[in-house]
Design an enzyme around this catalytic site. Structure first.
Site, PDB file in Angstrom:
ATOM      1  N   LYS A  30      42.258  38.508  26.425  1.00  0.00           N
ATOM      2  CA  LYS A  30      41.396  39.684  26.651  1.00  0.00           C
ATOM      3  C   LYS A  30      42.021  40.906  26.003  1.00  0.00           C
ATOM      4  CE  LYS A  30      39.418  37.936  30.926  1.00  0.00           C
ATOM      5  NZ  LYS A  30      39.483  37.856  32.383  1.00  0.00           N
TER       6      LYS A  30
ATOM      7  N   GLN B 100      41.751  40.148  37.601  1.00  0.00           N
ATOM      8  CA  GLN B 100      41.678  38.721  37.253  1.00  0.00           C
ATOM      9  C   GLN B 100      41.692  37.860  38.521  1.00  0.00           C
ATOM     10  OE1 GLN B 100      41.190  37.501  34.192  1.00  0.00           O
ATOM     11  NE2 GLN B 100      41.343  35.374  34.783  1.00  0.00           N
TER      12      GLN B 100
ATOM     13  N   ASP C 194      32.976  43.069  35.278  1.00  0.00           N
ATOM     14  CA  ASP C 194      32.698  41.679  35.639  1.00  0.00           C
ATOM     15  C   ASP C 194      31.285  41.508  36.197  1.00  0.00           C
ATOM     16  OD1 ASP C 194      34.711  39.767  35.186  1.00  0.00           O
ATOM     17  OD2 ASP C 194      35.970  40.631  36.766  1.00  0.00           O
TER      18      ASP C 194
HETATM   19  N1  GUN Z   1      38.841  34.264  36.387  1.00  0.00           N
HETATM   20  C1  GUN Z   1      38.147  33.322  35.709  1.00  0.00           C
HETATM   21  N2  GUN Z   1      37.033  33.853  35.155  1.00  0.00           N
HETATM   22  C2  GUN Z   1      37.028  35.161  35.503  1.00  0.00           C
HETATM   23  C3  GUN Z   1      36.130  36.239  35.218  1.00  0.00           C
HETATM   24  O1  GUN Z   1      35.104  36.112  34.558  1.00  0.00           O
HETATM   25  N3  GUN Z   1      36.488  37.441  35.750  1.00  0.00           N
HETATM   26  C4  GUN Z   1      37.598  37.623  36.509  1.00  0.00           C
HETATM   27  N4  GUN Z   1      37.841  38.828  36.989  1.00  0.00           N
HETATM   28  N5  GUN Z   1      38.446  36.640  36.784  1.00  0.00           N
HETATM   29  C5  GUN Z   1      38.155  35.429  36.275  1.00  0.00           C
END
Ligand code: GUN
Length: 281
Positions: A52, A96, A119
Site C-alpha cells: 500500500k 489494517q 475502507d
Molecule cells: N485486511 C485485509 N483486507 C483489508 C482491507 O481491505 N482493509 C483493512 N483495513 N484491513 C484489511
C-alpha cells in the site's frame, strides 16, 4: 477465455490517479495524504501494508505507516485516530485488519471519521452505499466491480451470484451490483445448493476463503468469474475458484495472484483521492 489481468488494469488505474494527483497539487498546492495504522507483526498484514505504501508513493500521495506492537492499548489507537481525524493534511485513515483480540474492531472502525474512512467500513458509509448515496466503497469489491465493468460495461438485468456474505466483500459487492441493475443472489455456508445457484449466474464473485470451491461444472458458459480468495495450501496460493476447470467454461476469469489483489490496492489510492476531493468542496 479472457484472463482478466488485474495487475495491468491496476497499473492503468494508478497512471490515471498519478495524473489526477498532479492536477490536484497544481490546483490546491497540496496532495492527498494516507495514513495506515499497523498493529502487531502478522506477516500478511506487513506485506499488504508495504505494498500500500509503495503504491501510494508511486502515484504521488503523502503516505505514512504508523506501527504499534500487538500489546498496544486500545485507548492509544483511538487517541491516534482522533488526532488523525483532526489533521487537515490527512485525507484517508486505514487501520489494517485483523486486530489483536483485546482491541474492539467496531470501536476502531466507528472512531474513524466517515469522511476519511478509505475502507468504507464505517456504518455511515455502509448505510450510504446501501441507500445508493455517495460514499467510500470497500476497496476489494470496488476493484472487482471495476474489472467486471471492463469486461461487460452494461450489467443491467444480468444475474449475479455473490458467494460469501462478509462485511468486507460479499455485502458491499452485492450493493455495487444492485446499483448496476443486476439481479443479485447472496449465497453462504447455509445455502442449500450452491452449484445450482452458480449455474444460473452471468457473473460469479467468489469471496468465501474456501480453496477451489467453485468448480468447472458450476459455471455457465460465458460467465464472468471473479476470484477474491487467497488461500495458502500445500499446492501454494490458490483462490476460491478451481482455476483450470473454470477457465475451460467461463468467458472471463481473474487469476490468483494477479487479479483482485492489485486492484484492491489501486482502489485504496482512488478512495484516498476521492476523500481529498470531497474535503475541498
Ligand atoms: N485486511 C485485509 N483486507 C483489508 C482491507 O481491505 N482493509 C483493512 N483495513 N484491513 C484489511
Amino acid at each position: 477465455m479472457i484472463l482478466i489481468d488485474g495487475k495491468k488494469i491496476a497499473a492503468e488505474l494508478r497512471e490515471e490517479l498519478k495524473l489526477e494527483v498532479s492536477e490536484l497539487k497544481n490546483k490546491y498546492n497540496k496532495v492527498p495524504g494516507l495514513t495506515v495504522i499497523l498493529i502487531g507483526d502478522m506477516a500478511p498484514s506487513q506485506i499488504y501494508v508495504r505494498n500500500k505504501e509503495k503504491s501510494a508513493n508511486e502515484v504521488g500521495l503523502k503516505s505514512e505507516v504508523i506501527k504499534y506492537p500487538d500489546t498496544v492499548e486500545e485507548k492509544t489507537i483511538l487517541e491516534k485516530i482522533e488526532e488523525l481525524n483532526n489533521d487537515e493534511s490527512i485525507s484517508g485513515i486505514l487501520v489494517q485488519l485483523p486486530l489483536p483480540k483485546h482491541i474492539d474492531k467496531q470501536k476502531v472502525i466507528e472512531t474513524i471519521i466517515p469522511s476519511k474512512d478509505v475502507d468504507g467500513f464505517h456504518p455511515m458509509n455502509v448505510g450510504n452505499l446501501s441507500s445508493g448515496y455517495e460514499s467510500s466503497v470497500p476497496c476489494t469489491p470496488l476493484g472487482c466491480y471495476l474489472m467486471i465493468k471492463k469486461i461487460e460495461p452494461n450489467l443491467s438485468g444480468k444475474k449475479a451470484v455473490v458467494v460469501g456474505r462478509s462485511n468486507l466483500n460479499g455485502k458491499p459487492m452485492t450493493q455495487l451490483l444492485l446499483k448496476e441493475n443486476c439481479t443479485v443472489t447472496i449465497t453462504h455456508s447455509r445455502t442449500k445448493d450452491l452449484k445450482a445457484e452458480c449455474l444460473e449466474a452471468d457473473i460469479i464473485v467468489a469471496a468465501v476463503g474456501i480453496p477451489e470451491l467453485v468448480k468447472g461444472d458450476w459455471v455457465k458458459k460465458d460467465a464472468i468469474v471473479i476470484d477474491v480468495g487467497i488461500n495458502k495450501t500445500e499446492n501454494g496460493l490458490v483462490g476460491d475458484v478451481a482455476f483450470d476447470e473454470v477457465s475451460k467454461n467461463a468467458k472471463a476469469l481473474t487469476p490468483v495472484p494477479g487479479g483482485v489483489g492489485p486492484m484492491t490496492i489501486a482502489c485504496l489510492l482512488k478512495n484516498t483521492i476521492d476523500c481529498f476531493k470531497r474535503a475541498q468542496i
